[in-house]
Enzyme design. Structure first.
Site, PDB file in Angstrom:
ATOM      1  N   CYS A  98       2.688  10.273  15.227  1.00  0.00           N
ATOM      2  CA  CYS A  98       3.026   9.079  15.685  1.00  0.00           C
ATOM      3  C   CYS A  98       4.025   9.225  16.588  1.00  0.00           C
ATOM      4  O   CYS A  98       3.810   9.932  17.436  1.00  0.00           O
ATOM      5  CB  CYS A  98       3.008   8.370  14.461  1.00  0.00           C
ATOM      6  SG  CYS A  98       2.873   6.313  14.974  1.00  0.00           S
ATOM      7  N   HIS A  99       4.822   8.321  16.411  1.00  0.00           N
ATOM      8  CA  HIS A  99       6.218   8.020  17.186  1.00  0.00           C
ATOM      9  C   HIS A  99       7.281   9.468  16.931  1.00  0.00           C
ATOM     10  O   HIS A  99       8.268   9.258  17.430  1.00  0.00           O
ATOM     11  CB  HIS A  99       6.736   6.813  17.165  1.00  0.00           C
ATOM     12  CG  HIS A  99       5.961   5.838  17.764  1.00  0.00           C
ATOM     13  ND1 HIS A  99       4.910   5.234  16.815  1.00  0.00           N
ATOM     14  CD2 HIS A  99       6.094   5.321  18.981  1.00  0.00           C
ATOM     15  CE1 HIS A  99       4.397   4.211  17.743  1.00  0.00           C
ATOM     16  NE2 HIS A  99       4.971   4.208  19.016  1.00  0.00           N
TER      17      HIS A  99
END
Length: 180
Positions: A111-112
């Site tokens: 993800c991030h």
């Protein structure tokens, strides 16, 4: 395969960690027999979230100032927008990532979580995936970004990357393969 002698570092910020992206890989690693340690900027606890809703708190095992790539076999970078954004601003976190990369040790990111990889300058020439909003950042860092469930780039050190919580089964499978 026995993972009993393996140690895995999970690097997170003080808050904003996407809970499933911390707990599911942690569970996969520990159920395989490896030792997992939570690393963050300060001692105490960190606050995880289920998207934007506060979830559980988790105790920090090692502070960034005391963390070294020499003490671990793999680095895991969980996601969460606030988490990823914070971690990339911590000089010790950037140095820890560089330490894993220069030692040739695998890094798993979802993800991030990848913002710190970009900040550390270790994505040039690599192929990765992430939450779609990071694709321009990866490309600007010299990486090839693809929209796939999981990507394993063996390079000078293995990078296992995934996009989101739905990808966790594939992410965990490849994370364990890279830990061998």
């Amino acid at each position: 395969m026995s993972y009993d002698d393996k140690r895995v570092a999970f690097l997170v910020g003080p808050e904003g960690i996407e809970q499933a992206e911390l707990t599911e890989p942690w569970k996969a690693v520990t159920e395989a027999g490896a030792t997992a340690k939570l690393i963050s900027k300060e001692s105490g606890s960190v606050q995880a979230f289920n998207h934007l809703t506060p979830a559980d708190k988790f105790s920090v095992d090692v502070t960034l100032g005391d963390a070294s790539a020499d003490d671990f076999d793999m680095l895991v970078l969980p996601g969460g927008v606030a988490n990823g954004d914070q971690v990339r601003t911590f000089p010790d976190a950037v140095e820890l990532v560089k330490g894993f990369a220069s030692a040739g040790k695998p890094i798993a990111v979802i993800c991030h979580g990848g913002w710190v990889l970009i900040e550390a300058g270790v994505v040039d020439g690599r192929t990765l995936t992430s939450w779609p909003s990071l694709q321009t950042d990866y490309r600007n860092g010299g990486a090839t970004w693809v929209d796939e469930e999981v990507v394993v780039d063996p390079g000078a050190f293995t990078i296992v990357s995934s996009r989101k919580p739905d990808d966790l089964p594939a992410f965990n499978r490849e994370l364990l393969a890279a830990l061998q």
